[in-house]
Design a protein around this motif. Structure first.
Motif, PDB file in Angstrom:
ATOM      1  N   TYR A 117       0.870  -1.158   0.000  1.00 56.35           N
ATOM      2  CA  TYR A 117       0.000   0.000   0.000  1.00 56.35           C
ATOM      3  C   TYR A 117       0.916   1.219   0.000  1.00 56.35           C
ATOM      4  O   TYR A 117       1.916   1.219   0.719  1.00 56.35           O
ATOM      5  CB  TYR A 117      -0.866  -0.043   1.268  1.00 56.35           C
ATOM      6  CG  TYR A 117      -1.940   0.994   1.336  1.00 56.35           C
ATOM      7  CD1 TYR A 117      -3.045   0.914   0.493  1.00 56.35           C
ATOM      8  CD2 TYR A 117      -1.851   2.041   2.235  1.00 56.35           C
ATOM      9  CE1 TYR A 117      -4.046   1.877   0.559  1.00 56.35           C
ATOM     10  CE2 TYR A 117      -2.855   3.002   2.296  1.00 56.35           C
ATOM     11  CZ  TYR A 117      -3.945   2.919   1.461  1.00 56.35           C
ATOM     12  OH  TYR A 117      -4.920   3.864   1.528  1.00 56.35           O
ATOM     13  N   PRO A 118       0.601   2.253  -0.772  1.00 51.30           N
ATOM     14  CA  PRO A 118       1.549   3.367  -0.865  1.00 51.30           C
ATOM     15  C   PRO A 118       1.735   4.084   0.473  1.00 51.30           C
ATOM     16  O   PRO A 118       0.761   4.339   1.169  1.00 51.30           O
ATOM     17  CB  PRO A 118       0.878   4.330  -1.861  1.00 51.30           C
ATOM     18  CG  PRO A 118      -0.224   3.578  -2.503  1.00 51.30           C
ATOM     19  CD  PRO A 118      -0.612   2.479  -1.566  1.00 51.30           C
TER      20      PRO A 118
ATOM     21  N   ALA B 124       7.478   0.088  -3.953  1.00 52.37           N
ATOM     22  CA  ALA B 124       6.247  -0.343  -4.628  1.00 52.37           C
ATOM     23  C   ALA B 124       6.281   0.044  -6.108  1.00 52.37           C
ATOM     24  O   ALA B 124       5.920  -0.749  -6.983  1.00 52.37           O
ATOM     25  CB  ALA B 124       5.031   0.257  -3.932  1.00 52.37           C
ATOM     26  N   GLU B 125       6.739   1.262  -6.375  1.00 55.39           N
ATOM     27  CA  GLU B 125       6.743   1.724  -7.762  1.00 55.39           C
ATOM     28  C   GLU B 125       7.716   0.901  -8.610  1.00 55.39           C
ATOM     29  O   GLU B 125       7.422   0.547  -9.751  1.00 55.39           O
ATOM     30  CB  GLU B 125       7.104   3.219  -7.801  1.00 55.39           C
ATOM     31  CG  GLU B 125       5.964   4.083  -7.265  1.00 55.39           C
ATOM     32  CD  GLU B 125       6.339   5.528  -6.976  1.00 55.39           C
ATOM     33  OE1 GLU B 125       5.540   6.217  -6.336  1.00 55.39           O
ATOM     34  OE2 GLU B 125       7.437   5.957  -7.377  1.00 55.39           O
TER      35      GLU B 125
ATOM     36  N   ALA C  79       6.137  -2.452  -9.167  1.00 51.77           N
ATOM     37  CA  ALA C  79       5.032  -2.373 -10.131  1.00 51.77           C
ATOM     38  C   ALA C  79       5.566  -2.454 -11.566  1.00 51.77           C
ATOM     39  O   ALA C  79       4.945  -3.041 -12.441  1.00 51.77           O
ATOM     40  CB  ALA C  79       4.247  -1.077  -9.929  1.00 51.77           C
TER      41      ALA C  79
ATOM     42  N   PHE D 216       2.504  -7.889  -9.029  1.00 50.29           N
ATOM     43  CA  PHE D 216       2.436  -6.759  -8.097  1.00 50.29           C
ATOM     44  C   PHE D 216       0.963  -6.481  -7.825  1.00 50.29           C
ATOM     45  O   PHE D 216       0.172  -6.362  -8.752  1.00 50.29           O
ATOM     46  CB  PHE D 216       3.087  -5.515  -8.721  1.00 50.29           C
ATOM     47  CG  PHE D 216       2.724  -4.240  -7.995  1.00 50.29           C
ATOM     48  CD1 PHE D 216       3.455  -3.823  -6.899  1.00 50.29           C
ATOM     49  CD2 PHE D 216       1.637  -3.474  -8.394  1.00 50.29           C
ATOM     50  CE1 PHE D 216       3.108  -2.662  -6.218  1.00 50.29           C
ATOM     51  CE2 PHE D 216       1.280  -2.313  -7.724  1.00 50.29           C
ATOM     52  CZ  PHE D 216       2.019  -1.910  -6.634  1.00 50.29           C
TER      53      PHE D 216
ATOM     54  N   GLN E 212      -1.406  -3.763  -5.642  1.00 52.98           N
ATOM     55  CA  GLN E 212      -1.595  -2.702  -4.654  1.00 52.98           C
ATOM     56  C   GLN E 212      -2.876  -3.015  -3.892  1.00 52.98           C
ATOM     57  O   GLN E 212      -3.956  -3.110  -4.481  1.00 52.98           O
ATOM     58  CB  GLN E 212      -1.690  -1.340  -5.326  1.00 52.98           C
ATOM     59  CG  GLN E 212      -1.744  -0.229  -4.286  1.00 52.98           C
ATOM     60  CD  GLN E 212      -1.762   1.135  -4.927  1.00 52.98           C
ATOM     61  OE1 GLN E 212      -0.930   1.449  -5.761  1.00 52.98           O
ATOM     62  NE2 GLN E 212      -2.732   1.945  -4.555  1.00 52.98           N
TER      63      GLN E 212
ATOM     64  N   GLU F 123      -5.761  -2.608  -0.595  1.00 54.04           N
ATOM     65  CA  GLU F 123      -6.581  -1.510  -0.103  1.00 54.04           C
ATOM     66  C   GLU F 123      -6.028  -0.908   1.191  1.00 54.04           C
ATOM     67  O   GLU F 123      -6.409   0.186   1.573  1.00 54.04           O
ATOM     68  CB  GLU F 123      -8.031  -1.953   0.080  1.00 54.04           C
ATOM     69  CG  GLU F 123      -8.289  -2.926   1.232  1.00 54.04           C
ATOM     70  CD  GLU F 123      -7.933  -4.358   0.900  1.00 54.04           C
ATOM     71  OE1 GLU F 123      -7.351  -4.599  -0.179  1.00 54.04           O
ATOM     72  OE2 GLU F 123      -8.207  -5.250   1.725  1.00 54.04           O
ATOM     73  N   ASP F 124      -5.169  -1.640   1.878  1.00 52.18           N
ATOM     74  CA  ASP F 124      -4.479  -1.127   3.065  1.00 52.18           C
ATOM     75  C   ASP F 124      -3.388  -2.126   3.456  1.00 52.18           C
ATOM     76  O   ASP F 124      -3.194  -3.136   2.765  1.00 52.18           O
ATOM     77  CB  ASP F 124      -5.450  -0.851   4.228  1.00 52.18           C
ATOM     78  CG  ASP F 124      -6.230  -2.086   4.656  1.00 52.18           C
ATOM     79  OD1 ASP F 124      -5.737  -3.203   4.433  1.00 52.18           O
ATOM     80  OD2 ASP F 124      -7.341  -1.940   5.210  1.00 52.18           O
ATOM     81  N   GLU F 125      -2.696  -1.844   4.568  1.00 59.97           N
ATOM     82  CA  GLU F 125      -1.584  -2.715   4.948  1.00 59.97           C
ATOM     83  C   GLU F 125      -2.047  -4.015   5.589  1.00 59.97           C
ATOM     84  O   GLU F 125      -1.298  -4.990   5.604  1.00 59.97           O
ATOM     85  CB  GLU F 125      -0.623  -1.970   5.875  1.00 59.97           C
ATOM     86  CG  GLU F 125       0.217  -0.913   5.173  1.00 59.97           C
ATOM     87  CD  GLU F 125      -0.451   0.450   5.105  1.00 59.97           C
ATOM     88  OE1 GLU F 125      -1.638   0.546   5.481  1.00 59.97           O
ATOM     89  OE2 GLU F 125       0.206   1.423   4.673  1.00 59.97           O
TER      90      GLU F 125
END
Lengths: 316, 396
Positions: free
Chosen positions: B46-47, B55-56, B59, B69, B71, B73-75
Motif C-alpha cells: 500500500y503506498p 512499490a513503484e 510495479a 504486483f 496494490q 486496499e491497506d496494509e
C-alpha cells in the motif's frame, strides 16, 4: 437554489472558516470545494480530516488554514473519528451541557475513503451518526506521489500502474463508491464536482437538513497528478461532467435525481485528451480500443443512472 | 542487405531477474532489486512515504519477470496477501513505513504462527502516528521485536547503505525459507532515499523451499525436522493441510490445551534462537584497543563512525560496533565486548530502544550514554563525539 451572488455573500460571512495561505498546489480543486462546503453550513462546524493532501497542506506548522475546531485522524478513520466526536456531542446534549446545534463534517480523499477508510466509513454509515462526509476525489494517491487508488480510472497512468509497452496503465475499472454508500440506505448521497459549485452548495444545503449520515463524492481535479495545466481544474472537471464520465446526481431517501443533464453529451476523448495521464492511450491501437471500451462503460452507466431516476422518481 | 543487429530483441523474462552490473540506485530500489534477484515473484503493498519507491519499482519490474504486483486496499490486506501468496508456493514480500507497519502487526503474528516464509520491509520515518512522513526515524525497533501480540522470536536485519539493502534483502529471503518465518528488514528513510553505488553480482542464490518427502496422508504438516522447522507443503502440492492461527498440534488441527500451546510457542522461538549464530551479523571498526564502544545501526552507524574517527583524532580510543542483525539481539557478543571497554555510547534515532538491549546485555556494569534524537534528522559526528567524551568523563 443559491446563486453566484449568494455564494459570494456566504464567502464574505463565513469564508474565514478555511483561509488562504495554505500550501495546496496551484490549481488544486480542493480549497474551492472545502470553502463551498463550509460556507454553506450556517451552524457551528467541527471537522475531522483524514491524512492526505488537504491535511498536510492546510496545517503546516506553525500555521493552520482552519478557523473551525479541526481534528486530524489517521489515514483510515476519518469516519470513525467524526463518529466519536458526534457521539460525545450527543451525550453532552443528553446531559444538558450543550444546547447548540453543531454540524460534523469529515473530509477525506479517495484513497482514505475508497480503499483504506472504507471499513470505517461503512461502520459509521451503519451506526447512523449524524455527519456529512465529503470525499475529495482526485482519483489517486496524490500526497504520496500519484499511486493508483480504486478510484483511478481504467487506463490511467499512475506510478504503481505505469503505462508501458505491454500494459496500458491501470487495468482495473474504478470502484463505484457512491453506489456503495447508496446501498447503506442513508438519507442523502450525492455526486458533485468542482466545476459546478452552485450544484455542490445546493447539495450541501439539502444534505444538512437530514439527521443521520450523508455523503457527497466531489470530483476534485489534481493538475499535478493528472498532468493538466494549472489553470484547468474547473475545465477538466467540467469535461468529466459533460462527457457523463462523472454524472452529477443525488439520491435523497432512495430517490435518484440527476441534477445536471448535459445538452450535448460529449465523447469521452474530450475529457481524456487534455490529461497527461491518458496520453499513451492515443498512441497505440490497444489504447484506442481501451478508449472505445471506456466510452461503452460511460454510456452504460449513464443509461443505468437515468433508468434509476425514472424508476425511483416515477414518470411524472 | 547487411545483417541486421539483433540487439533490439527484448530480453527473455528470466534474463531480467538479476540486473547484473554496477548501478546508481537508492536503498528502496536496491531492496526491490534484491527481492527480485532472490526469486521474489509476489509483492503486495500500500503506498506510503518513504516506502513508495519500492512499490513503484516492483510495479514496473515484477511483470517483466513473470511476477505479480498488487496494490492492496491497506496494509492489513498487504500482509495478508503475502501470507496467502507464500502458501501458494511463491516467495513473497511487502514493504511499508511506521503507520502501515502498525497495521501489519496482527498478520505478522499470523505468519509466525502459521510458519509462513515471507519478507517485510519497514522504511522507518519520524513517529508516533503520522509523525514526520518524509523524514528519518528509527523508532520502530521495539515494535519489530514485540509489536504483534504474544511471545515470539523474530529475525530483523538493518542495512546501512543501498548496497547492504540489496545484500540483506537477498539474505532475508534465504532466512525466511530457512526458518519458515517472516523476516524483517528494518531500514530508514535516509537509507531508503540515498543514492549510492550498488553492485549486483552475476548470480544470486534462490533459497529453496523445504518440501515434504512423506507421501500425502502420511505427512503431519507441523512435524518439525531435527532443526525444529517443519517442511512446507503448499497449495497444489497434493497434501491436505490445515493452516490456522489457532494453537495447533503437529497435524495442524486446533489444540486448545496449555501443554500443546507451550510446546508450540517454545518451538517457534527455539527454531530461531538455537541457530542464531548462522545469521548474527555485525561489523566492528577500531574496537581492538577501544576504551569507549559506540553501538549503532542503520544510517546512524555511518554517522557514529564519523564520531569515532573524530574521537581518535583527539587521542580517544573509541571503536564502533555496528549491528546488522538486530533481532535476536546479539547478547553474548556485546557482553564480551563490554568486558573489555570502559564505557558504551549508543547512537539511534529514537529516545533509547536498542540502548535498553545494550544495557541489558552488558549487565549495567559500565557507564553508558545514549546519543538520541526523536527523529527528523540524522545525528552529526560532533554529537557522537560529545557522547563519547561524556561517557569518558563519567568514568574518571
Amino acid at each position: 437554489m443559491p446563486s453566484v451572488k449568494v455564494l459570494a455573500q456566504r464567502q464574505e460571512q463565513r469564508g474565514s472558516r478555511f483561509t488562504g495561505g495554505h500550501s495546496l498546489c496551484s490549481g488544486c480543486a480542493e480549497p474551492m470545494i472545502v470553502r463551498t462546503v463550509l460556507n454553506t453550513i450556517e451552524d457551528p462546524v467541527v471537522v475531522a480530516n483524514a491524512t492526505g493532501c488537504l491535511e498536510v497542506a492546510s496545517t503546516r506548522y506553525p500555521t493552520s488554514a482552519w478557523n473551525v475546531p479541526w481534528i486530524h485522524t489517521a489515514f483510515e478513520n476519518a469516519a470513525a473519528t467524526i463518529a466519536g466526536v458526534e457521539a460525545a456531542y450527543k451525550a453532552l446534549v443528553r446531559k444538558g451541557k450543550i444546547d447548540r446545534k453543531i454540524r460534523f463534517v469529515a473530509f477525506a480523499g479517495d484513497g482514505g475513503t475508497y480503499d483504506i477508510g472504507l471499513q470505517a466509513l461503512s461502520g459509521a454509515l451503519e451506526r447512523g451518526h449524524d455527519f456529512l462526509y465529503i470525499v475529495l476525489n482526485n482519483e489517486a494517491y496524490m500526497n504520496t506521489g500519484v499511486q493508483r487508488s480504486s478510484a483511478t480510472p481504467r487506463g490511467a497512468n499512475a506510478t504503481t500502474s505505469p503505462a508501458g509497452s505491454v500494459i496500458p496503465g491501470k487495468p482495473e475499472d474504478r470502484k463505484d463508491l457512491t453506489e456503495i454508500v447508496v446501498a447503506h440506505r442513508v438519507p442523502y448521497v450525492a455526486q458533485a464536482s468542482v466545476s459546478n459549485l452552485i450544484d455542490l452548495a445546493n447539495k450541501v444545503e439539502k444534505a444538512i437538513k437530514y439527521e443521520g449520515p450523508k455523503l457527497i463524492n466531489v470530483y476534485s481535479t489534481c493538475p499535478l497528478g493528472w498532468r493538466t495545466p494549472w489553470d484547468s481544474a474547473v475545465k477538466i472537471a467540467k469535461l468529466a461532467v459533460d462527457t457523463c464520465y462523472w454524472p452529477l446526481y443525488e439520491v435523497e431517501e432512495g430517490r435518484y435525481r440527476v441534477t445536471y443533464k448535459p445538452k450535448e453529451k460529449l465523447p469521452i476523448e474530450e475529457w481524456l485528451k487534455p490529461q497527461g495521464r491518458f496520453r499513451h492511450l492515443f498512441k497505440s491501437e490497444k489504447g484506442k480500443e481501451l478508449i472505445a471500451e471506456l466510452q461503452e462503460a460511460v454510456d452504460r452507466h449513464w443509461e443505468e443512472l437515468l433508468m434509476k431516476e425514472r424508476c425511483t422518481q416515477g414518470e411524472g | 542487405m547487411a545483417d541486421k543487429p539483433i540487439a533490439h530483441q527484448p530480453p527473455r523474462v528470466a534474463d531480467k531477474r538479476i540486473l547484473t552490473g554496477v548501478h546508481f540506485m537508492n536503498g528502496d530500489e536496491a531492496i526491490a532489486e534484491g527481492a527480485i534477484a532472490a526469486g521474489c515473484t509476489f509483492f503486495a503493498a500500500y503506498p506510503i512515504t518513504p516506502q513508495s519507491e519500492i512499490a513503484e519499482r516492483m510495479a514496473r519490474r515484477l511483470p517483466q519477470v513473470g511476477g505479480v504486483f498488487i496494490q492492496m486496499e491497506d496494509e492489513l490486506g498487504a500482509m495478508a496477501a503475502v501470507i496467502g501468496a507464500a502458501w501458494g508456493g511463491v516467495k513473497a514480500m511487502t514493504a511499508t513505513s511506521g503507520p502501515g507497519f502498525s497495521l501489519m502487526m496482527e498478520n505478522i503474528g499470523l505468519a509466525i504462527m502459521t510458519e509462513t516464509p515471507c519478507v517485510v520491509v519497514d522504511v522507518q520515518r519520524g513517529a508516533p502516528s503520522t509523525g514526520l512522513p518524509t523524514l528519518v526515524g528509527q523508532g520502530d525497533m521495539m515494535q519489530a521485536r514485540w509489536g504483534s501480540h504474544g511471545h515470539y522470536e523474530i529475525v530483523a536485519l538493518s542495512p546501512a547503505s543501498p548496497q547492504e539493502a540489496f545484500d540483506l534483502t537477498v539474505k532475508a529471503f534465504a532466512l525466511a525459507e530457512r526458518f519458515r518465518a517472516p523476516v524483517l528488514i528494518m531500514t530508514d528513510e535516509v537509507v531508503g532515499h540515498m543514492y549510492e553505488r550498488v553492485e549486483i553480482p552475476g548470480e544470486v542464490p534462490m533459497a529453496p523451499r523445504r518440501k515434504p518427502e512423506a507421501p500425502p496422508g502420511e505427512f503431519p504438516p507441523y512435524q518439525p525436522e531435527e532443526d525444529l522447522v517443519p517442511p512446507m507443503a503448499c497449495a497444489g502440492d497434493g497434501y491436505r493441510i490445515h493452516v490456522t492461527g489457532l494453537t495447533h498440534d503437529e497435524r495442524g488441527y486446533p489444540a486448545m490445551d496449555p501443554e500443546a500451546h507451550d510446546k508450540l510457542v517454545r518451538r517457534l522461538c527455539e527454531k530461531i534462537t538455537r541457530f542464531r549464530d548462522e545469521f548474527t551479523w555485525w561489523e566492528e571498526s577500531m574496537t581492538e584497543d577501544a576504551e569507549v564502544l559506540v553501538v549503532s545501526y542503520g544510517i546512524s552507524a555511518r554517522v557514529a563512525l564519523g564520531g569515532v574517527e573524530l574521537a581518535r583524532e583527539r587521542g580517544i580510543k573509541a571503536g564502533l560496533f555496528r549491528l546488522i542483525t538486530i533481532w535476536p539481539f546479539p547478547d553474548e557478543i556485546l557482553r564480551r565486548l563490554a568486558e573489555r571497554v570502559g564505557g558504551i555510547v549508543v547512537v539511534e534515532i529514537n529516545l533509547g530502544q536498542i540502548y535498553r538491549e545494550v544495557e541489558r546485555a552488558s549487565g549495567g556494569r559500565i557507564p553508558m550514554r545514549g546519543v538520541f534524537h526523536a527523529g527528523g534528522r540524522i545525528h552529526t559526528p560532533e554529537e557522537v563525539l560529545a557522547g563519547i567524551e561524556e561517557v569518558l568523563r563519567c568514568r574518571s
